[in-house]
Write a protein that holds these residues in place. Structure first.
Motif, mmCIF file in Angstrom:
data_model
loop_
_atom_site.group_PDB
_atom_site.id
_atom_site.type_symbol
_atom_site.label_atom_id
_atom_site.label_comp_id
_atom_site.label_asym_id
_atom_site.label_seq_id
_atom_site.Cartn_x
_atom_site.Cartn_y
_atom_site.Cartn_z
ATOM 1 N N GLN A 1 -5.770 -1.835 -1.201
ATOM 2 C CA GLN A 1 -4.504 -1.621 -0.505
ATOM 3 C C GLN A 1 -4.650 -1.882 0.989
ATOM 4 O O GLN A 1 -3.787 -2.508 1.612
ATOM 5 C CB GLN A 1 -4.011 -0.190 -0.735
ATOM 6 N N ALA B 1 0.811 -1.219 0.000
ATOM 7 C CA ALA B 1 0.000 0.000 0.000
ATOM 8 C C ALA B 1 0.840 1.263 0.000
ATOM 9 O O ALA B 1 2.010 1.255 0.365
ATOM 10 C CB ALA B 1 -0.912 -0.002 1.231
ATOM 11 N N TYR C 1 -2.031 6.936 -3.843
ATOM 12 C CA TYR C 1 -1.686 6.181 -5.054
ATOM 13 C C TYR C 1 -2.637 6.492 -6.199
ATOM 14 O O TYR C 1 -2.247 6.997 -7.231
ATOM 15 C CB TYR C 1 -1.652 4.675 -4.777
#
Length: 489
Positions: free
Chosen positions: A216, A52, A201
């Motif tokens: 994640q 993650a 992300y």
């Protein structure tokens, strides 16, 4: 991860007698911290980076921290309310019958020796920092050295090495000093622009998909659950406390301290290296991140502390499987041979059997690069089975005592712990749960032998027959899927 103190907690102790001074709050808090902090934290930063970005990782820490708190509160309540029960699997037996007790105890035993496999792999990686022969594609030297360490520790434990306060103190120092050095330097070198560059992300996408925030968070669970294995060791020491309510305080204080250490050690590196750099760094991640920060001496400091720390934990976890099966044999959940002690008080048969299984899995290092991940995944899933049964008994006990003060709070704690542990075992990987079921085939045979050996009629209730049938069916399907190549580790 368990240490000497935690692993030895099942033994009667002079500290529990009226003439003993007992353990104070500070000593109990220290025990909580050393019970959990082990080799897993040194690989945490890189493992978490693979799973993650920092944003989802922080959310996952919050969820796992809260769920572990609910489990710790459940354990503390049961230790105080049912001090007559010995061994974590006794709660399952008391609440749901003999076979449930066996399921819990057998899962705990699987977790104990699989955890040792994880120790071996991470220690060999740390050795590779000093001796390149242990750090390369040729894994035979690592397997041979780990095997020698395994059987030397087995020999020590077989000769009654059960506790060593001085050694435990040294191990604690070797764990915490490098960790604090790493955290302090990481704070000083922290770069906000690096940390926030890919904080979520793909925050602009929806909550589904392999790279989403939800995915994640899910991938973080088994990594985070692994480093909390051993949290039960704290509440098991309540009988040694000067005042029993100190054990509850120590559990809460220790848990928050552990959570802070874990979060700092795993999140701060995101502010020094990019996620891609962290994810691809050599294991154990903390060793090589610290070397990047301060130079070769940093890697040497972390590696040295990791080797000594892991060796101490390995010693503790060499004792733990034998101690678990000894207690199970005493409660007629396993044949008497598992509980038969030598002149030093060690259950030799249980000890050697566990070491043979560890040796078998050490050989897997020769054919896979994922030995550490496989070992801690299996360990985590197996022990979570025990935690689920503890939480279920907490719920049952609270329902049976609803008229008592605080019972509704304890019921809520139990429900939250049960929900969290059940969700966590799903997030951690159902395939590992299915694979664990295979180990219950020989275990169930031994359980039935123990019941007959004890002179009891081998009678199972409808619920027990259903549970046994479900586990055996799952195990047989797992074997078929593995042979067909449809279940790949």
């Amino acid at each position: 991860m368990k240490t000497l103190a935690a692993a030895d907690s099942a033994h009667p102790d002079p500290a529990s007698t009226p003439h003993s001074k007992g353990l104070g709050l500070t000593a109990l808090v220290s025990t909580v911290i050393t019970s959990c902090v082990g080799g897993g934290i040194f690989a945490l930063a890189s493992d978490l980076a693979i799973a993650a970005s920092p944003g989802p990782a922080l959310i996952a820490w919050g969820l796992v921290g809260f769920g572990t708190l609910m489990l710790a509160l459940s354990l503390n309540n049961l230790v105080l309310k049912r001090p007559d029960l010995e061994g974590i699997f006794s709660y399952a037996e008391e609440g749901f019958g003999k076979y449930a007790g066996f399921i819990s105890g057998w899962g705990y035993w699987i977790s104990a020796w699989m955890g040792t496999v994880a120790f071996a792999t991470v220690m060999m990686n740390a050795m590779g920092y000093f001796f390149p022969i242990f750090n390369g594609t040729n894994k035979l030297p690592s397997v041979l050295f780990a095997s020698v360490v395994l059987w030397l520790l087995t020999l020590l434990v077989n000769h009654g090495i059960e506790s060593a306060a001085a050694l435990n103190s040294l191990i604690t120092i070797c764990k915490l000093v490098p960790l604090f050095a790493f955290i302090v330097i990481a704070i000083l070198l922290f770069k906000g622009q690096v940390f926030t560059a890919h904080f979520w992300y793909n925050v602009g996408t929806n909550m589904t998909g392999s790279g989403s925030i939800a995915a994640q968070i899910k991938r973080c669970f088994i990594i985070m659950m692994w480093v909390f294995v051993g949290i039960e060791g704290a509440t098991m020491l309540s009988s040694r406390a000067k005042q029993k309510f100190d054990a509850g305080k120590a559990t809460l204080i220790g848990l928050f301290c552990i959570l802070a250490i874990y979060m700092l050690a795993s999140i701060l590196p995101y502010g020094y290296l990019s996620r891609n750099a962290l994810a691809s760094i050599q294991q154990p991640g903390m060793v090589y991140v610290f070397r990047e920060m301060v130079g070769p001496w940093g890697g040497a400091l972390i590696s040295g502390g990791l080797i000594i720390s892991t060796l101490g934990s390995w010693l503790s976890w060499t004792m733990l499987p034998a101690e678990t099966t000894r207690l199970m044999a005493n409660q007629h959940l396993l044949p008497r041979a598992f509980g038969k002690a030598n002149r030093y008080g060690t259950a030799t048969f249980s000890l050697v059997l566990s070491s043979v299984l560890i040796q078998f899995f050490l050989l897997s290092l020769l054919v896979t690069d994922r030995a550490y991940q496989i070992a801690y995944s299996m360990c985590t899933v197996a022990v979570t089975i025990c935690y689920i049964l503890v939480a279920a008994y907490q719920v049952k006990y609270a329902v049976q005592h609803l008229k008592e003060k605080g019972s509704y709070w304890q019921l809520a704690v139990g429900i939250l712990a049960l929900t969290f542990e059940s969700t966590a075992i799903y997030f951690s990987g159902v395939k590992y749960l299915i694979l664990c079921s295979i180990a219950y085939i020989p275990g169930t045979i031994l359980y039935l032998m123990a019941r007959r050996e004890a002179g009891a009629q081998v009678y199972l209730s409808h619920k027990e027959w259903f549970s046994m049938s479900a586990i055996m069916t799952c195990a047989l399907l797992a074997i078929v899927f593995v042979l067909m190549g449809r279940l790949v580790i």
